[in-house]
Design an enzyme around this catalytic site. Structure first.
Site, PDB file in Angstrom:
ATOM      1  N   ASP A  43     105.396  82.201  63.514  1.00 27.72           N
ATOM      2  CA  ASP A  43     105.850  80.816  63.351  1.00 27.72           C
ATOM      3  C   ASP A  43     105.224  80.179  62.111  1.00 27.72           C
ATOM      4  OD1 ASP A  43     107.183  78.502  63.948  1.00 27.72           O
ATOM      5  OD2 ASP A  43     105.838  77.866  65.562  1.00 27.72           O
ATOM      6  N   ASN A  77     117.582  79.957  67.908  1.00 26.43           N
ATOM      7  CA  ASN A  77     117.622  79.857  66.443  1.00 26.43           C
ATOM      8  C   ASN A  77     119.041  79.691  65.874  1.00 26.43           C
ATOM      9  OD1 ASN A  77     114.775  82.064  65.848  1.00 26.43           O
ATOM     10  ND2 ASN A  77     114.865  79.824  65.901  1.00 26.43           N
TER      11      ASN A  77
HETATM   12  C1  FPP Z   1     109.510  81.091  62.374  1.00 26.74           C
HETATM   13  O1  FPP Z   1     109.207  80.145  61.373  1.00 26.74           O
HETATM   14  C2  FPP Z   1     110.099  82.311  61.855  1.00 26.74           C
HETATM   15  C3  FPP Z   1     111.357  82.791  62.115  1.00 26.74           C
HETATM   16  C4  FPP Z   1     112.303  82.088  63.010  1.00 26.74           C
HETATM   17  C5  FPP Z   1     111.879  84.027  61.491  1.00 26.74           C
HETATM   18  C6  FPP Z   1     110.954  85.170  61.308  1.00 26.74           C
HETATM   19  C7  FPP Z   1     111.575  86.132  60.399  1.00 26.74           C
HETATM   20  C8  FPP Z   1     110.964  86.803  59.389  1.00 26.74           C
HETATM   21  C9  FPP Z   1     109.528  86.720  59.090  1.00 26.74           C
HETATM   22  C10 FPP Z   1     111.841  87.639  58.524  1.00 26.74           C
HETATM   23  C11 FPP Z   1     111.653  89.109  58.539  1.00 26.74           C
HETATM   24  C12 FPP Z   1     111.362  89.731  59.827  1.00 26.74           C
HETATM   25  C13 FPP Z   1     111.569  91.013  60.179  1.00 26.74           C
HETATM   26  C14 FPP Z   1     111.039  91.476  61.488  1.00 26.74           C
HETATM   27  C15 FPP Z   1     112.287  92.011  59.371  1.00 26.74           C
HETATM   28  P1  FPP Z   1     109.933  78.730  61.422  1.00 26.74           P
HETATM   29  O2  FPP Z   1     111.152  78.820  60.577  1.00 26.74           O
HETATM   30  O3  FPP Z   1     110.165  78.348  62.842  1.00 26.74           O
HETATM   31  O4  FPP Z   1     108.861  77.807  60.759  1.00 26.74           O
HETATM   32  P2  FPP Z   1     108.609  76.237  61.045  1.00 26.74           P
HETATM   33  O5  FPP Z   1     108.240  76.111  62.485  1.00 26.74           O
HETATM   34  O6  FPP Z   1     107.473  75.905  60.118  1.00 26.74           O
HETATM   35  O7  FPP Z   1     109.864  75.522  60.698  1.00 26.74           O
END
Ligand code: FPP
Length: 249
Positions: free
Chosen positions: A22, A70
């Protein structure tokens, strides 16, 4: 880096570590960049964490890459995330094979875009023979979806006379989940300072140690994984017993 790693007791490693990655969006904002840049930067953390876990001898590493919730994000971000996942999976197969790591996925995979499903299926097949560690991607995953799915499949078996409702036990239920055959995670890590479970592995984390770190996911490195494992090793896992009942050693 090596100092922290050396402190880890290799006889008391979690077999399964689950991670809620996250903070990509907030990390990007902090750097004055668009949210998608945060996701792209998160890939490095995925690589480092996978490598560190495999080097230590962790058997299963599960990463929450995309939740069923998401889909509610702006379309542009959803598309970018899907594209990034496909690209990363394709690019990393070679490295996974070189490191003897098997790829697996949990979630409602049939609802992913066709291209993502194909890339994922191919990577899973191409790494199926590896046995050093299993990297599990939770994609279009939510624990309530998984639990409902398990309930439906068990109900069908009862209906068909293959199972007796009164005799259902925890093993039957665990075997109906997407994580069938995997040990429950002993350690669950969430980055970015949020202290929620967000519909992740609800059944499987009944006894997991929870570790929260303020570090945003794109900044998460091997040392951060070592710190989480050291924290886990310094806790006493009692499973409802009192200290004196635990066998020492
Ligand atoms: C959460 O941060 C992250 C995600 C929803 C996506 C995670 C995906 C990756 C790291 C891409 C690559 C992964 C793989 C396994 C190939 P957020 O967007 O919720 O952050 P925020 O809470 O600060 O808005």
């Amino acid at each position: 880096m090596e100092e922290l790693k050396a402190e880890i007791n290799t006889d008391n490693l979690p077999r399964h570590i689950a991670v809620i990655m996250d903070g990509n969006g907030r990390w990007a904002k902090q750097h004055g960049k668009p949210r998608v840049f945060g996701h792209q930067s998160g890939v490095k953390a995925v690589r480092e964490t996978t490598e560190a876990a495999a080097e230590l001898g962790i058997e299963y590493l599960t990463l929450y890459a995309f939740s069923t919730e998401n889909w509610n994000r702006p379309k542009f971000e959803v598309n970018a995330l899907m594209a990034l996942l496909v690209e990363t999976i394709r690019k990393e197969v070679k490295t996974l094979n070189k490191n003897n790591i098997r790829l697996a996925a949990i979630g409602d995979l049939d609802k992913l875009p066709g291209k993502s499903q194909k890339a994922l299926q191919k990577a899973i097949e191409d790494t199926a023979g590896n046995d050093r560690m299993t990297l599990v991607l939770a994609l279009n995953y939510s624990a309530k979806w998984e639990i409902m799915n398990a309930v439906k499949s068990l109900a069908k078996e009862v209906e068909a006379g293959k199972l007796n409702a009164d005799e259902l036990d925890e093993t039957d239920f665990a075997d109906a989940l997407a994580t069938k055959g995997m040990p429950d995670p002993e350690l669950l890590i969430r980055t970015s300072g949020e202290t929620r479970i967000s519909n992740f592995l609800l059944w499987q984390i009944a006894y997991s140690e929870l570790y929260f770190t303020p570090t945003f996911w794109p900044d998460f490195r091997k040392d951060d994984l070592y710190k989480a494992i050291l924290d886990y090793q310094n806790r006493e896992r009692r499973f409802g017993k009192i200290s004196e009942q635990l066998s020492k050693g």
